[in-house]
Design an enzyme around this catalytic site. Structure first.
Site, PDB file in Angstrom:
ATOM      1  N   VAL A 124       0.832  -1.213   0.000  1.00  0.00           N
ATOM      2  CA  VAL A 124       0.000   0.000   0.000  1.00  0.00           C
ATOM      3  C   VAL A 124       0.862   1.256   0.000  1.00  0.00           C
ATOM      4  O   VAL A 124       0.382   2.347   0.307  1.00  0.00           O
ATOM      5  CB  VAL A 124      -0.952   0.008   1.232  1.00  0.00           C
ATOM      6  CG1 VAL A 124      -1.863  -1.201   1.203  1.00  0.00           C
ATOM      7  CG2 VAL A 124      -0.172   0.064   2.550  1.00  0.00           C
ATOM      8  N   ASP A 125       2.138   1.114  -0.374  1.00  0.00           N
ATOM      9  CA  ASP A 125       3.122   2.191  -0.187  1.00  0.00           C
ATOM     10  C   ASP A 125       3.366   3.064  -1.413  1.00  0.00           C
ATOM     11  O   ASP A 125       4.151   4.015  -1.357  1.00  0.00           O
ATOM     12  CB  ASP A 125       4.459   1.615   0.298  1.00  0.00           C
ATOM     13  CG  ASP A 125       4.980   0.484  -0.596  1.00  0.00           C
ATOM     14  OD1 ASP A 125       4.759   0.523  -1.835  1.00  0.00           O
ATOM     15  OD2 ASP A 125       5.619  -0.439  -0.060  1.00  0.00           O
ATOM     16  N   HIS A 140      -4.436  -4.544  -2.323  1.00  0.00           N
ATOM     17  CA  HIS A 140      -4.944  -4.237  -0.979  1.00  0.00           C
ATOM     18  C   HIS A 140      -5.164  -2.746  -0.763  1.00  0.00           C
ATOM     19  O   HIS A 140      -5.214  -2.280   0.371  1.00  0.00           O
ATOM     20  CB  HIS A 140      -3.984  -4.795   0.075  1.00  0.00           C
ATOM     21  CG  HIS A 140      -3.877  -6.283   0.034  1.00  0.00           C
ATOM     22  ND1 HIS A 140      -2.739  -6.967   0.407  1.00  0.00           N
ATOM     23  CD2 HIS A 140      -4.766  -7.231  -0.372  1.00  0.00           C
ATOM     24  CE1 HIS A 140      -2.939  -8.266   0.246  1.00  0.00           C
ATOM     25  NE2 HIS A 140      -4.157  -8.447  -0.222  1.00  0.00           N
ATOM     26  N   CYS A 199     -16.366  12.410   8.537  1.00  0.00           N
ATOM     27  CA  CYS A 199     -16.557  12.704   7.123  1.00  0.00           C
ATOM     28  C   CYS A 199     -17.290  14.040   6.989  1.00  0.00           C
ATOM     29  O   CYS A 199     -18.357  14.229   7.581  1.00  0.00           O
ATOM     30  CB  CYS A 199     -17.376  11.598   6.461  1.00  0.00           C
ATOM     31  SG  CYS A 199     -17.896  11.971   4.760  1.00  0.00           S
ATOM     32  N   ASN A 265      11.943 -14.849  -3.647  1.00  0.00           N
ATOM     33  CA  ASN A 265      11.609 -14.475  -2.269  1.00  0.00           C
ATOM     34  C   ASN A 265      12.632 -15.079  -1.324  1.00  0.00           C
ATOM     35  O   ASN A 265      13.136 -16.181  -1.560  1.00  0.00           O
ATOM     36  CB  ASN A 265      10.213 -14.991  -1.904  1.00  0.00           C
ATOM     37  CG  ASN A 265       9.730 -14.466  -0.571  1.00  0.00           C
ATOM     38  OD1 ASN A 265       9.511 -13.269  -0.412  1.00  0.00           O
ATOM     39  ND2 ASN A 265       9.572 -15.340   0.407  1.00  0.00           N
ATOM     40  N   ILE A 266      12.932 -14.371  -0.248  1.00  0.00           N
ATOM     41  CA  ILE A 266      13.787 -14.923   0.793  1.00  0.00           C
ATOM     42  C   ILE A 266      12.961 -15.894   1.623  1.00  0.00           C
ATOM     43  O   ILE A 266      11.975 -15.501   2.248  1.00  0.00           O
ATOM     44  CB  ILE A 266      14.368 -13.821   1.698  1.00  0.00           C
ATOM     45  CG1 ILE A 266      15.242 -12.858   0.888  1.00  0.00           C
ATOM     46  CG2 ILE A 266      15.173 -14.435   2.839  1.00  0.00           C
ATOM     47  CD1 ILE A 266      15.724 -11.658   1.678  1.00  0.00           C
TER      48      ILE A 266
END
Length: 294
Positions: A124-125, A140, A199, A265-266
């Site tokens: 989400v970054d 996401h 809101c 992937n690790i």
């Protein structure tokens, strides 16, 4: 510069070196499948200084007792919303200033060169977008947008930060430790008086446009991703253990079409038994080196 690299690498788990022959194997795979769809997870952003949840020794679960917020808790509990927004407010400047790393930049370049079909991310970054990638599907959601839980109101997260800042000026010096979704850990005494605006359109609760744990990915997003898989030559998963079903579902859909899956992937992933290629390696040791062989 060296100190900055050390700070960014503190959330990268222990990993083995990767060999040129393995990178070449993945490169040949991508050359033979020029319409590959890419799915990325938290492991791609640890090298930018954003921790993941599950990595051994360095993930959030290994370093704290806190679990990510549950959707139902956010809906039902005023104190939970207050705690979440207080921590998110303190963590936002650091989270939003995070820069893409070489892997984000390489994937954006591959997209612009037509080497991959597109990018779906569990993160989400916004680091893929910051790196120049286009039309990224955020599985996401995004921490950069705030939405109302009752109506169609939305606001840019930077703008919302200014409103929170005006309501809570005493929070500017609160200590913090960043988390994967932009949330942070801060002392309880900073939280109890935190003010959250309702809101402005309907007076209901606001939340980031993030699919919290226990919530569902919107059906339309799943439909778009399924279409992308149907039009692809296969799937490349980068930096994800695939323990969250929404990502693993993409692997299952790909294999149902008898298309190949490659993993970088690790450590182990949920899809290892289904993978045609698996590189147990740090993303930054593999992806930026692709298409550099002569």
């Amino acid at each position: 510069m060296r100190f900055s690299r050390l700070l960014r690498s503190q959330f990268v788990p222990k990993h083995n070196p990767v060999y040129d022959k393995d990178i070449k194997l993945l490169e040949d795979f991508l050359i033979s499948k020029p319409n590959i769809l890419v799915l990325t997870g938290a492991g791609i952003s640890t090298e930018s200084g954003i921790p993941d949840y599950r990595s051994e020794g360095v993930g959030l679960y290994a370093r704290t007792n806190h679990k990510p917020i549950q959707h139902i808790e956010f809906l039902r509990s005023g104190p939970t919303r207050q705690r979440y927004w207080a921590r998110n407010f303190v963590g936002w400047p650091k989270f939003s200033s995070t820069k893409p790393n070489d892997t984000h930049i390489a994937l954006a370049r591959f997209q612009s060169e037509g080497r991959i079909q597109g990018i779906v991310t569990q993160n989400v970054d916004k680091l893929h977008t910051k790196a120049g990638a286009k039309d990224v599907i955020e599985l996401h959601g995004s921490g950069y947008k705030v939405i109302c839980l009752n109506c169609d109101y939305s606001v840019d997260r930077h703008e919302f930060q200014e409103e929170l800042n005006s309501l809570n000026p005493e929070f500017k010096d609160a200590p913090d430790m960043i988390r994967p979704d932009g949330d942070v850990d801060i002392p309880q005494d900073y939280i109890e008086n935190f003010k959250i605006p309702p809101c402005p359109k309907c007076g209901f609760h606001l939340k980031p446009e993030i699919v919290f744990f226990g919530d569902n990915v919107p059906r339309e997003r799943h439909r778009i991703i399924a279409e992308m898989i149907n039009k692809s030559d296969g799937l490349l998963v980068v930096g994800s253990s695939l323990l969250v079903f929404s990502g693993y579902r993409m692997v299952l859909q790909t294999k149902e079409l008898n298309l190949p899956v490659a993993l970088v992937n690790i450590g182990a992933t949920r899809a290892d038994p289904l993978a045609d290629i698996k590189l147990d390696a740090k993303c930054g040791d593999v992806i930026p080196k692709l298409f550099c062989f002569k």
